[in-house]
Design a protein around this motif. Structure first.
Motif, PDB file in Angstrom:
ATOM      1  N   VAL A  39      48.599  86.732  10.629  1.00 30.51           N
ATOM      2  CA  VAL A  39      48.358  88.253  10.700  1.00 30.51           C
ATOM      3  C   VAL A  39      48.920  88.717   9.489  1.00 30.51           C
ATOM      4  O   VAL A  39      48.145  89.585   8.951  1.00 30.51           O
ATOM      5  CB  VAL A  39      49.026  88.723  12.091  1.00 30.51           C
ATOM      6  N   LEU A  40      50.006  88.410   8.986  1.00 32.49           N
ATOM      7  CA  LEU A  40      50.657  89.136   7.867  1.00 32.49           C
ATOM      8  C   LEU A  40      49.857  88.882   6.597  1.00 32.49           C
ATOM      9  O   LEU A  40      49.779  89.821   5.711  1.00 32.49           O
ATOM     10  CB  LEU A  40      51.995  89.055   7.663  1.00 32.49           C
ATOM     11  N   TYR A  41      49.376  87.633   6.357  1.00 38.16           N
ATOM     12  CA  TYR A  41      48.656  87.303   5.174  1.00 38.16           C
ATOM     13  C   TYR A  41      47.548  88.174   4.885  1.00 38.16           C
ATOM     14  O   TYR A  41      47.383  88.879   3.907  1.00 38.16           O
ATOM     15  CB  TYR A  41      48.259  85.967   4.919  1.00 38.16           C
ATOM     16  N   PRO A  42      46.353  88.226   5.840  1.00 35.91           N
ATOM     17  CA  PRO A  42      45.507  88.953   5.523  1.00 35.91           C
ATOM     18  C   PRO A  42      45.729  90.599   5.392  1.00 35.91           C
ATOM     19  O   PRO A  42      44.940  91.563   4.552  1.00 35.91           O
ATOM     20  CB  PRO A  42      44.360  88.951   6.786  1.00 35.91           C
ATOM     21  N   VAL A  43      46.892  91.072   6.072  1.00 36.42           N
ATOM     22  CA  VAL A  43      46.961  92.516   5.996  1.00 36.42           C
ATOM     23  C   VAL A  43      47.749  92.745   4.711  1.00 36.42           C
ATOM     24  O   VAL A  43      47.303  93.853   3.932  1.00 36.42           O
ATOM     25  CB  VAL A  43      48.028  92.785   7.162  1.00 36.42           C
ATOM     26  N   ALA A  44      48.615  91.527   4.119  1.00 37.43           N
ATOM     27  CA  ALA A  44      49.175  91.911   2.866  1.00 37.43           C
ATOM     28  C   ALA A  44      47.906  91.715   1.762  1.00 37.43           C
ATOM     29  O   ALA A  44      47.895  92.761   0.669  1.00 37.43           O
ATOM     30  CB  ALA A  44      49.992  90.976   2.555  1.00 37.43           C
ATOM     31  N   GLY A  45      46.887  91.010   2.007  1.00 38.28           N
ATOM     32  CA  GLY A  45      45.641  90.965   0.866  1.00 38.28           C
ATOM     33  C   GLY A  45      44.914  92.044   1.098  1.00 38.28           C
ATOM     34  O   GLY A  45      44.560  92.661   0.004  1.00 38.28           O
ATOM     35  N   ILE A  46      44.617  92.745   2.234  1.00 36.68           N
ATOM     36  CA  ILE A  46      44.049  94.029   1.994  1.00 36.68           C
ATOM     37  C   ILE A  46      44.735  95.037   1.470  1.00 36.68           C
ATOM     38  O   ILE A  46      44.240  95.836   0.737  1.00 36.68           O
ATOM     39  CB  ILE A  46      43.727  94.436   3.437  1.00 36.68           C
TER      40      ILE A  46
END
Length: 111
Positions: A39-46
């Motif tokens: 969950v955290l990886y895509p949130v950081a990417g966005i």
């Protein structure tokens, strides 16, 4: 960030083969870490893509979580020094860019 997030999601849903191939087959320590990072990886990417401050904060959180995983518990999670090196170099470059932008704004104001 998005590729790493997709990698964790692939691991969770069982597309790849191996001992950590599906969520129900993972040991408890991976059952706690993999969904969190998925969950955290895509949130950081966005957040980084949108160039908002919370994107870098989430990336630092990911780096801390993975540093604790891979440096604090290598017998459970293995040793992913390349991944930690990516975080260190990327965050260093981001810090340099932010410092340069701060100095540029300061010079533009005449200080």
């Amino acid at each position: 960030m998005f590729v790493a997030g997709v990698g964790y999601w692939i691991r969770l849903v069982g597309i790849e083969a191996g001992p950590l191939a599906r969520f129900d087959l993972m040991p408890i320590w991976w059952k706690m870490a993999a969904p969190t990072l998925a969950v955290l990886y895509p949130v950081a990417g966005i957040g980084l893509w949108m160039t908002v401050g919370w994107g870098a904060v989430v990336w630092v959180l990911i780096a801390i979580v993975e540093a604790v995983m891979y440096l604090g518990f290598p017998e459970l999670f293995g040793s992913e020094l390349l991944r930690l090196g990516f975080h260190g170099s990327g965050l260093s470059l981001l810090g340099i860019l932010r410092l340069m932008a701060w100095r540029e704004r300061r010079l533009a104001r005449g200080y």
